[in-house]
Write a protein that holds these residues in place. Sequence first.
Motif, PDB file in Angstrom:
ATOM      1  N   ILE A  44       0.823  -1.228  -0.055  1.00  0.00           N
ATOM      2  CA  ILE A  44       0.128  -0.017   0.048  1.00  0.00           C
ATOM      3  C   ILE A  44       0.956   1.196   0.184  1.00  0.00           C
ATOM      4  O   ILE A  44       1.637   1.586   0.988  1.00  0.00           O
ATOM      5  CB  ILE A  44      -0.950   0.125   1.216  1.00  0.00           C
ATOM      6  CG1 ILE A  44      -1.730  -1.217   1.443  1.00  0.00           C
ATOM      7  CG2 ILE A  44      -1.849   1.343   1.082  1.00  0.00           C
ATOM      8  CD1 ILE A  44      -2.391  -1.328   2.912  1.00  0.00           C
ATOM      9  N   PRO A  45       0.796   2.078  -1.105  1.00  0.00           N
ATOM     10  CA  PRO A  45       1.683   3.169  -0.941  1.00  0.00           C
ATOM     11  C   PRO A  45       1.432   4.152  -0.137  1.00  0.00           C
ATOM     12  O   PRO A  45       0.088   4.366   0.430  1.00  0.00           O
ATOM     13  CB  PRO A  45       1.501   3.779  -2.421  1.00  0.00           C
ATOM     14  CG  PRO A  45       0.280   3.337  -2.823  1.00  0.00           C
ATOM     15  CD  PRO A  45       0.064   1.821  -2.337  1.00  0.00           C
ATOM     16  N   LEU A  46       2.299   5.015   0.492  1.00  0.00           N
ATOM     17  CA  LEU A  46       2.130   6.211   1.376  1.00  0.00           C
ATOM     18  C   LEU A  46       1.079   6.981   0.661  1.00  0.00           C
ATOM     19  O   LEU A  46       1.241   7.354  -0.561  1.00  0.00           O
ATOM     20  CB  LEU A  46       3.428   6.718   1.727  1.00  0.00           C
ATOM     21  CG  LEU A  46       4.416   6.324   2.476  1.00  0.00           C
ATOM     22  CD1 LEU A  46       5.699   7.112   2.746  1.00  0.00           C
ATOM     23  CD2 LEU A  46       3.562   6.202   4.205  1.00  0.00           C
ATOM     24  N   ARG A  47      -0.144   7.545   1.342  1.00  0.00           N
ATOM     25  CA  ARG A  47      -0.844   8.407   0.837  1.00  0.00           C
ATOM     26  C   ARG A  47      -1.378   7.655  -0.296  1.00  0.00           C
ATOM     27  O   ARG A  47      -2.101   8.404  -1.131  1.00  0.00           O
ATOM     28  CB  ARG A  47      -0.456   9.866   0.416  1.00  0.00           C
ATOM     29  CG  ARG A  47      -0.100  10.711   1.757  1.00  0.00           C
ATOM     30  CD  ARG A  47       0.855  11.748   1.396  1.00  0.00           C
ATOM     31  NE  ARG A  47       1.970  11.799   0.369  1.00  0.00           N
ATOM     32  CZ  ARG A  47       2.856  11.449   0.384  1.00  0.00           C
ATOM     33  NH1 ARG A  47       3.569  11.097   1.652  1.00  0.00           N
ATOM     34  NH2 ARG A  47       3.779  11.338  -0.228  1.00  0.00           N
ATOM     35  N   GLY A  48      -1.804   6.207  -0.265  1.00  0.00           N
ATOM     36  CA  GLY A  48      -2.147   5.763  -1.398  1.00  0.00           C
ATOM     37  C   GLY A  48      -3.239   4.590  -0.698  1.00  0.00           C
ATOM     38  O   GLY A  48      -3.497   4.583   0.461  1.00  0.00           O
ATOM     39  N   ALA A  49      -3.882   3.750  -1.785  1.00  0.00           N
ATOM     40  CA  ALA A  49      -4.989   2.869  -1.434  1.00  0.00           C
ATOM     41  C   ALA A  49      -4.593   1.522  -2.216  1.00  0.00           C
ATOM     42  O   ALA A  49      -4.295   1.481  -3.104  1.00  0.00           O
ATOM     43  CB  ALA A  49      -6.090   3.477  -1.371  1.00  0.00           C
ATOM     44  N   ARG A  50      -5.416   0.589  -1.731  1.00  0.00           N
ATOM     45  CA  ARG A  50      -5.350  -0.580  -2.501  1.00  0.00           C
ATOM     46  C   ARG A  50      -6.759  -1.316  -2.172  1.00  0.00           C
ATOM     47  O   ARG A  50      -7.473  -0.772  -1.069  1.00  0.00           O
ATOM     48  CB  ARG A  50      -4.292  -1.842  -1.914  1.00  0.00           C
ATOM     49  CG  ARG A  50      -2.858  -1.378  -2.328  1.00  0.00           C
ATOM     50  CD  ARG A  50      -2.712  -1.897  -3.900  1.00  0.00           C
ATOM     51  NE  ARG A  50      -1.585  -1.503  -4.249  1.00  0.00           N
ATOM     52  CZ  ARG A  50      -1.107  -0.424  -4.907  1.00  0.00           C
ATOM     53  NH1 ARG A  50      -1.881   0.587  -5.072  1.00  0.00           N
ATOM     54  NH2 ARG A  50       0.123  -0.391  -5.414  1.00  0.00           N
TER      55      ARG A  50
END
Length: 110
Positions: free
Chosen positions: A12-18
């Motif tokens: 899960i990327p920083l400041r991101g989503a899955r």
Amino acid sequence: MNWIDIGPLADIPLRGARRVKTAQGCVALFRTAEDEVFATSATCPHRNGPLDEGIVHGRKITCPLHNWVFSLETGEAQGADDGSIATYAVRVENGRVLLDGTALARASAA
């Protein structure tokens, strides 16, 4: 609780989503700049916008379609918007993201 191992936090990327597909529907996992992880329903109640494609800022998510903002902690819409999204218990243990499967099962029974 019945914890489901979703995968490594690094996915899960920083400041991101899955987006995670479950038998009860899709769940969005969000990772904040502070490395906190939150789990919510994956769609906006306004017009089913893909929240996992939205903008993570602080502990909030902004829907990419119509800019509705939701608290990742409570699921409540912010500002003048009215509504909420489902939230689910999630934790990180040994670098792995775990999602509360018991809550997902209750959501499907409603």
